[in-house]
Design a protein around this motif. Structure first.
Motif, PDB file in Angstrom:
ATOM      1  N   MET A 165      22.210  -6.164  -8.772  1.00 47.08           N
ATOM      2  CA  MET A 165      20.921  -6.496  -8.174  1.00 47.08           C
ATOM      3  C   MET A 165      20.561  -5.680  -6.942  1.00 47.08           C
ATOM      4  N   ILE A 166      21.537  -5.006  -6.325  1.00 45.21           N
ATOM      5  CA  ILE A 166      21.230  -4.165  -5.159  1.00 45.21           C
ATOM      6  C   ILE A 166      21.172  -2.717  -5.622  1.00 45.21           C
ATOM      7  N   PRO A 167      19.997  -2.079  -5.574  1.00 42.65           N
ATOM      8  CA  PRO A 167      19.904  -0.681  -5.998  1.00 42.65           C
ATOM      9  C   PRO A 167      20.819   0.214  -5.157  1.00 42.65           C
ATOM     10  N   ALA A 168      21.335   1.251  -5.773  1.00 37.86           N
ATOM     11  CA  ALA A 168      22.241   2.163  -5.080  1.00 37.86           C
ATOM     12  C   ALA A 168      21.561   2.728  -3.837  1.00 37.86           C
ATOM     13  N   GLY A 169      22.265   2.691  -2.723  1.00 34.80           N
ATOM     14  CA  GLY A 169      21.758   3.250  -1.474  1.00 34.80           C
ATOM     15  C   GLY A 169      20.935   2.301  -0.645  1.00 34.80           C
ATOM     16  N   THR A 170      20.532   1.164  -1.223  1.00 33.13           N
ATOM     17  CA  THR A 170      19.732   0.182  -0.492  1.00 33.13           C
ATOM     18  C   THR A 170      20.651  -0.747   0.289  1.00 33.13           C
ATOM     19  N   ARG A 171      20.230  -1.104   1.483  1.00 34.40           N
ATOM     20  CA  ARG A 171      21.060  -1.951   2.345  1.00 34.40           C
ATOM     21  C   ARG A 171      20.460  -3.355   2.438  1.00 34.40           C
ATOM     22  N   PRO A 193       0.813  -1.225   0.000  1.00 35.12           N
ATOM     23  CA  PRO A 193       0.000   0.000   0.000  1.00 35.12           C
ATOM     24  C   PRO A 193       0.840   1.266   0.000  1.00 35.12           C
ATOM     25  N   TRP A 194       2.120   1.139   0.260  1.00 30.76           N
ATOM     26  CA  TRP A 194       3.063   2.251   0.256  1.00 30.76           C
ATOM     27  C   TRP A 194       4.458   1.674  -0.002  1.00 30.76           C
ATOM     28  N   THR A 195       5.407   2.528  -0.245  1.00 30.72           N
ATOM     29  CA  THR A 195       6.781   2.057  -0.417  1.00 30.72           C
ATOM     30  C   THR A 195       7.374   1.781   0.953  1.00 30.72           C
ATOM     31  N   PRO A 196       7.731   0.544   1.239  1.00 29.11           N
ATOM     32  CA  PRO A 196       8.250   0.234   2.577  1.00 29.11           C
ATOM     33  C   PRO A 196       9.640   0.831   2.793  1.00 29.11           C
ATOM     34  N   THR A 197       9.869   1.259   4.007  1.00 32.70           N
ATOM     35  CA  THR A 197      11.215   1.706   4.376  1.00 32.70           C
ATOM     36  C   THR A 197      12.094   0.538   4.795  1.00 32.70           C
ATOM     37  N   HIS A 198      11.448  -0.568   5.198  1.00 38.42           N
ATOM     38  CA  HIS A 198      12.170  -1.758   5.639  1.00 38.42           C
ATOM     39  C   HIS A 198      11.411  -2.990   5.177  1.00 38.42           C
ATOM     40  N   VAL A 199      12.148  -4.033   4.815  1.00 33.70           N
ATOM     41  CA  VAL A 199      11.541  -5.306   4.436  1.00 33.70           C
ATOM     42  C   VAL A 199      12.194  -6.420   5.249  1.00 33.70           C
ATOM     43  N   LEU A 200      11.371  -7.194   5.933  1.00 37.81           N
ATOM     44  CA  LEU A 200      11.834  -8.414   6.584  1.00 37.81           C
ATOM     45  C   LEU A 200      11.426  -9.562   5.672  1.00 37.81           C
ATOM     46  N   ASP A 201      12.406 -10.183   5.031  1.00 36.61           N
ATOM     47  CA  ASP A 201      12.131 -11.227   4.041  1.00 36.61           C
ATOM     48  C   ASP A 201      12.400 -12.590   4.659  1.00 36.61           C
ATOM     49  N   LEU A 202      11.320 -13.320   4.931  1.00 40.80           N
ATOM     50  CA  LEU A 202      11.415 -14.656   5.511  1.00 40.80           C
ATOM     51  C   LEU A 202      11.238 -15.741   4.458  1.00 40.80           C
ATOM     52  N   VAL A 203      10.882 -15.337   3.244  1.00 37.68           N
ATOM     53  CA  VAL A 203      10.796 -16.298   2.140  1.00 37.68           C
ATOM     54  C   VAL A 203      12.199 -16.592   1.631  1.00 37.68           C
ATOM     55  N   GLY A 204      12.979 -15.518   1.439  1.00 39.95           N
ATOM     56  CA  GLY A 204      14.406 -15.690   1.201  1.00 39.95           C
ATOM     57  C   GLY A 204      14.809 -15.773  -0.248  1.00 39.95           C
ATOM     58  N   ALA A 205      15.286 -16.927  -0.670  1.00 37.54           N
ATOM     59  CA  ALA A 205      15.997 -17.062  -1.941  1.00 37.54           C
ATOM     60  C   ALA A 205      15.209 -16.548  -3.139  1.00 37.54           C
ATOM     61  N   CYS A 206      13.929 -16.878  -3.233  1.00 39.22           N
ATOM     62  CA  CYS A 206      13.194 -16.534  -4.454  1.00 39.22           C
ATOM     63  C   CYS A 206      12.597 -15.133  -4.412  1.00 39.22           C
ATOM     64  N   THR A 207      12.667 -14.434  -3.294  1.00 35.47           N
ATOM     65  CA  THR A 207      12.058 -13.107  -3.196  1.00 35.47           C
ATOM     66  C   THR A 207      13.045 -12.013  -2.816  1.00 35.47           C
ATOM     67  N   ALA A 208      14.264 -12.377  -2.420  1.00 35.54           N
ATOM     68  CA  ALA A 208      15.200 -11.376  -1.885  1.00 35.54           C
ATOM     69  C   ALA A 208      15.497 -10.271  -2.889  1.00 35.54           C
ATOM     70  N   VAL A 209      15.722 -10.627  -4.155  1.00 34.96           N
ATOM     71  CA  VAL A 209      16.056  -9.601  -5.152  1.00 34.96           C
ATOM     72  C   VAL A 209      14.866  -8.677  -5.371  1.00 34.96           C
ATOM     73  N   GLU A 210      13.650  -9.229  -5.464  1.00 29.68           N
ATOM     74  CA  GLU A 210      12.464  -8.380  -5.610  1.00 29.68           C
ATOM     75  C   GLU A 210      12.316  -7.452  -4.411  1.00 29.68           C
ATOM     76  N   SER A 211      12.589  -7.972  -3.198  1.00 32.76           N
ATOM     77  CA  SER A 211      12.480  -7.135  -1.999  1.00 32.76           C
ATOM     78  C   SER A 211      13.421  -5.942  -2.068  1.00 32.76           C
ATOM     79  N   LEU A 212      14.606  -6.147  -2.633  1.00 35.37           N
ATOM     80  CA  LEU A 212      15.567  -5.050  -2.767  1.00 35.37           C
ATOM     81  C   LEU A 212      15.030  -3.930  -3.663  1.00 35.37           C
ATOM     82  N   HIS A 213      14.159  -4.282  -4.598  1.00 35.36           N
ATOM     83  CA  HIS A 213      13.593  -3.277  -5.501  1.00 35.36           C
ATOM     84  C   HIS A 213      12.271  -2.729  -4.996  1.00 35.36           C
TER      85      HIS A 213
END
Length: 321
Positions: free
Chosen positions: A252-258, A205-225
């Motif tokens: 795969m890691i956008p600039a400035g994203t951790r 519903p909004w752009t998240p400031t933080h993502v906790l990814d518990l799915v992991g391998a198949c979603t991590a790159v999408e979470s970074l974007h």
């Protein structure tokens, strides 16, 4: 002290049927170790993968179980009196040595965390691995007031615990599930927004400031974007496996994203004792929910694993010896 006990032995890699209830000798206490009478044990998906044969270091037969709660039955440490309530997680439990799927577990002294509680044992068993992982991951994310948190894999036991903690801390939470029938569990845990993850593009519903990814391998790159520029993604689960094929950090890691991670082995023993006690206190006060899905007797460990493996559980599955 009885000579023998019941234990669920994983006799070889395979399906739930390889979990067999055996009568085995009660382990003898040795220097540096304590015998714990297991009152209850939470189940974890890592145990499912070990049972399936995906943990190459594990030698079978093995009593699985990376966590348990109970009382000290006998000890080599005078600082740990018999009858003291304790919890234990990780530290190669159920992998290098037998774990919590048994009436007794012989555990290294430095894994034991003393606990003070009036909670039922089965409620207490839903907390250690799950809430220590959730709290550690949220701390690693570095949430602050005004944060917008997206939790992927929200109806896993860790996802529900993280939702409960973040909600109690006043953080706005959106959480995902692949099954619409589990949406109520997320709402009940405090999620402000529930997203059905059907494999298509995820639209929070909004752009998240933080993502906790518990799915992991198949979603991590999408979470970074998905996360805002300058935001943080913490991978703290592996529901889809451990490896990200072809991972190229610069591309795969956008600039400035951790991108960071948290593993519950960081919270074992003394490192997690104070955190676990705080969690217990918050559950007793009603601030946190224990998020229990179901409770099985020891003899039905195979059925409990089947429930996890078929993704029917929404929250923690607990074994009661």
């Amino acid at each position: 002290m009885p000579e023998n006990m019941r234990a669920v032995v994983c006799v070889r890699p395979g399906g739930p049927e390889v979990l067999e209830l055996h009568t085995v000798p009660v382990p003898a206490v040795r220097d540096g170790w304590s015998l714990v009478k297991v009152m209850a044990a939470g189940l974890n998906r890592s145990e499912l993968r070990t049972r399936q044969g995906h943990s190459p270091s594990v030698v079978f037969p093995r009593v699985l179980g990376i966590e348990c709660v109970g009382v000290v039955a006998a000890t080599s440490d005078p600082a740990r009196p018999a009858g003291a309530a304790v919890a234990a997680v990780m530290g190669e439990m159920g992998r290098a040595f037998d774990g919590g799927y048994a009436e007794y577990a012989l555990l290294p002294n430095d894994l034991l965390m003393p606990v003070r509680t009036s909670l039922p044992w089965t409620t207490l068993a839903a907390l250690p691995e799950t809430y220590l992982t959730a709290q550690g991951a949220l701390d690693t994310l570095g949430l602050s007031p005004g944060a917008r948190l997206l939790i992927r894999g929200g109806t896993s036991s860790v996802g529900l615990a993280a939702t409960t903690i973040a909600h109690a801390d006043g953080i706005e939470v959106a959480a995902t599930t692949r099954r619409p029938g589990k949406a109520a569990a997320l709402t009940g845990a405090g999620a402000d927004h529930v997203l059905i993850d059907d494999g298509g593009a995820l639209r929070p519903p909004w752009t998240p400031t933080h993502v906790l990814d518990l799915v992991g391998a198949c979603t991590a790159v999408e979470s970074l974007h998905l996360v805002a520029r300058g935001g943080t993604v913490c991978v703290a689960g592996s529901l889809s496996g451990w490896l990200v094929p072809g991972f190229e950090p610069i591309a795969m890691i956008p600039a400035g994203t951790r991108l960071t991670a948290f593993h519950s082995d960081e919270a074992k023993g003394a490192a997690g004792a104070a955190v676990l006690q705080r969690v217990i206190d918050n559950v007793e006060s009603g601030r946190y929910s224990p998020n229990i899905d179901s409770i099985y007797p020891l003899a039905e460990a195979a059925a409990a694993h089947h429930r996890m493996e078929t993704d029917r559980a929404a929250g923690k599955v607990v074994l009661r010896p």
